[in-house]
Design an enzyme around this catalytic site. Sequence first.
Site, PDB file in Angstrom:
ATOM      1  N   LYS A  15      74.607  47.834  72.622  1.00 36.03           N
ATOM      2  CA  LYS A  15      74.685  48.358  71.240  1.00 36.03           C
ATOM      3  C   LYS A  15      76.120  48.696  70.880  1.00 36.03           C
ATOM      4  CE  LYS A  15      75.462  52.985  72.229  1.00 36.03           C
ATOM      5  NZ  LYS A  15      76.757  53.646  72.024  1.00 36.03           N
ATOM      6  N   PRO A  97      79.624  46.255  80.477  1.00 35.56           N
ATOM      7  CA  PRO A  97      80.399  47.201  81.292  1.00 35.56           C
ATOM      8  C   PRO A  97      79.819  48.609  81.178  1.00 35.56           C
ATOM      9  CG  PRO A  97      81.803  46.053  79.690  1.00 35.56           C
ATOM     10  CD  PRO A  97      80.394  45.690  79.362  1.00 35.56           C
ATOM     11  N   MET A  98      79.764  49.347  82.291  1.00 35.96           N
ATOM     12  CA  MET A  98      79.260  50.734  82.279  1.00 35.96           C
ATOM     13  C   MET A  98      80.373  51.653  81.764  1.00 35.96           C
ATOM     14  SD  MET A  98      76.185  50.454  83.414  1.00 35.96           S
ATOM     15  CE  MET A  98      75.700  52.134  83.778  1.00 35.96           C
ATOM     16  N   GLY A  99      79.964  52.732  81.140  1.00 35.93           N
ATOM     17  CA  GLY A  99      80.941  53.736  80.671  1.00 35.93           C
ATOM     18  C   GLY A  99      81.821  53.193  79.571  1.00 35.93           C
ATOM     19  N   LEU A 102      78.709  51.176  75.199  1.00 39.91           N
ATOM     20  CA  LEU A 102      77.850  50.062  74.776  1.00 39.91           C
ATOM     21  C   LEU A 102      76.391  50.274  75.159  1.00 39.91           C
ATOM     22  CD1 LEU A 102      80.282  47.195  75.862  1.00 39.91           C
ATOM     23  CD2 LEU A 102      79.892  48.045  73.530  1.00 39.91           C
ATOM     24  N   GLY A 103      76.080  51.427  75.726  1.00 42.59           N
ATOM     25  CA  GLY A 103      74.687  51.751  76.073  1.00 42.59           C
ATOM     26  C   GLY A 103      74.169  50.966  77.277  1.00 42.59           C
ATOM     27  N   SER A 106      71.504  52.829  79.281  1.00 36.81           N
ATOM     28  CA  SER A 106      70.372  53.185  78.414  1.00 36.81           C
ATOM     29  C   SER A 106      69.506  51.970  78.099  1.00 36.81           C
ATOM     30  CB  SER A 106      70.885  53.766  77.100  1.00 36.81           C
ATOM     31  OG  SER A 106      71.707  54.874  77.356  1.00 36.81           O
ATOM     32  N   ASP A 139      70.587  57.834  74.037  1.00 33.66           N
ATOM     33  CA  ASP A 139      70.643  56.488  73.445  1.00 33.66           C
ATOM     34  C   ASP A 139      69.457  55.619  73.841  1.00 33.66           C
ATOM     35  OD1 ASP A 139      73.078  57.138  72.389  1.00 33.66           O
ATOM     36  OD2 ASP A 139      74.256  55.933  73.787  1.00 33.66           O
TER      37      ASP A 139
HETATM   38  O1  C5P Z   1      71.784  62.283  76.578  1.00 32.64           O
HETATM   39  P1  C5P Z   1      72.808  61.753  77.504  1.00 32.64           P
HETATM   40  O2  C5P Z   1      72.453  62.011  78.945  1.00 32.64           O
HETATM   41  O3  C5P Z   1      73.148  60.321  77.281  1.00 32.64           O
HETATM   42  O4  C5P Z   1      74.131  62.558  77.212  1.00 32.64           O
HETATM   43  C1  C5P Z   1      75.218  62.600  78.097  1.00 32.64           C
HETATM   44  C2  C5P Z   1      76.094  63.785  77.756  1.00 32.64           C
HETATM   45  O5  C5P Z   1      76.741  63.566  76.495  1.00 32.64           O
HETATM   46  C3  C5P Z   1      75.346  65.078  77.574  1.00 32.64           C
HETATM   47  O6  C5P Z   1      75.210  65.762  78.796  1.00 32.64           O
HETATM   48  C4  C5P Z   1      76.223  65.858  76.618  1.00 32.64           C
HETATM   49  O7  C5P Z   1      77.321  66.402  77.324  1.00 32.64           O
HETATM   50  C5  C5P Z   1      76.798  64.766  75.744  1.00 32.64           C
HETATM   51  N1  C5P Z   1      76.049  64.593  74.472  1.00 32.64           N
HETATM   52  C6  C5P Z   1      76.195  65.535  73.469  1.00 32.64           C
HETATM   53  N2  C5P Z   1      75.548  65.347  72.274  1.00 32.64           N
HETATM   54  C7  C5P Z   1      74.787  64.248  72.067  1.00 32.64           C
HETATM   55  C8  C5P Z   1      74.627  63.267  73.085  1.00 32.64           C
HETATM   56  C9  C5P Z   1      75.286  63.478  74.277  1.00 32.64           C
HETATM   57  O8  C5P Z   1      76.897  66.532  73.630  1.00 32.64           O
HETATM   58  N3  C5P Z   1      74.211  64.080  70.880  1.00 32.64           N
END
Ligand code: C5P
Length: 305
Positions: A15, A97-99, A102-103, A106, A139
């Site tokens: 994405k 690619p991770m990180g 691009l999701g 997820s 995501d």
């Molecule tokens: O939900 P996810 O595990 O992908 O989020 C990773 C980190 O990104 C969360 O621990 C949080 O620190 C941050 N985050 C956030 N607000 C969001 C989505 C992610 O602060 N809406």
Amino acid sequence: MSGPVRRIEVPAFAKLNLTLKVLHKRADNYHELRTVFQTISLHDTIEVEFRESNQRSIALESTVEIPGNIVLRAAELILDEMGSGAEIRFRLTKRIPMGGGLGGGSTNAAAVLLALPKLARRPVHPDRLLQIAAILGSDVPFFLSGGTALGLSRGEELYPFPEPAQSYGLLITPGIHVSTPEAYRALQREASSGDLHRAIPGFQAMGWIAGGCMPAANWGGFCQNDFEPVVIARYPELGEMRQKLMRQGAGVARMSGSGSSLFGFFGSEAQAAAALAEWPADQARLFHTVSRVEYESAWSQAFAG
Ligand code: C5P
């Protein structure tokens, strides 16, 4: 007791965030978002071998190690929901690619949530799928339906958004791993956003004016990313790459998510291909948008084959 082995190969698309506004920090420490997600043609491939069984065993082979093993966690959660044991082997061919914003993780998790109920022939209600997806990550729910979607709350509250006409672009993956939690911290958002109505008129205009038949290259100033200033301050080379995309004639050039991937939308596939020639081969690739209908049909074809 074990059943027959069923095999399937499914795509897991990447994405982009066509636009991404980070509003305030919430009581649960997540941030309140307004974003527009878009699936693109870059995808991983997941082969699943599934056999119903009294035992539960899940194995994963991947061309690249996935941090936190989100595929295995997704499989555990959906098997719990279906109340079934199973012997499962996943083979994951990673191209996203991770990180990179691009999701990549997820989309793999969502693919597992979609594939296992089909293989087990035990449908799970879409409400529950969305809830389980949100447990796995903010995501993940988007990838249950793909296409163009409006993401609210922490990105997991989704609504269909007017889709651009099929659009061609160049994706730049600079190989810099940006930590998402660190990028959010760097924004230094307060607990309250003040007046929300002042913060998002441009965002609303995107839905009313830009959406629909126009290709994404014409969405121009509607596409924003609140992470760009903080991430580019840390990695100035990303700012230079974005400028290069603009100089090459991209109608829109932005970072996706918290980076480090960048995308540029061009007026045609030929223009995007001409721009590609001026980038190192390991950093750039062409892509096109994948609409919701195309996303669903890629899945139906996988199960018809
Ligand atoms: O939900 P996810 O595990 O992908 O989020 C990773 C980190 O990104 C969360 O621990 C949080 O620190 C941050 N985050 C956030 N607000 C969001 C989505 C992610 O602060 N809406």
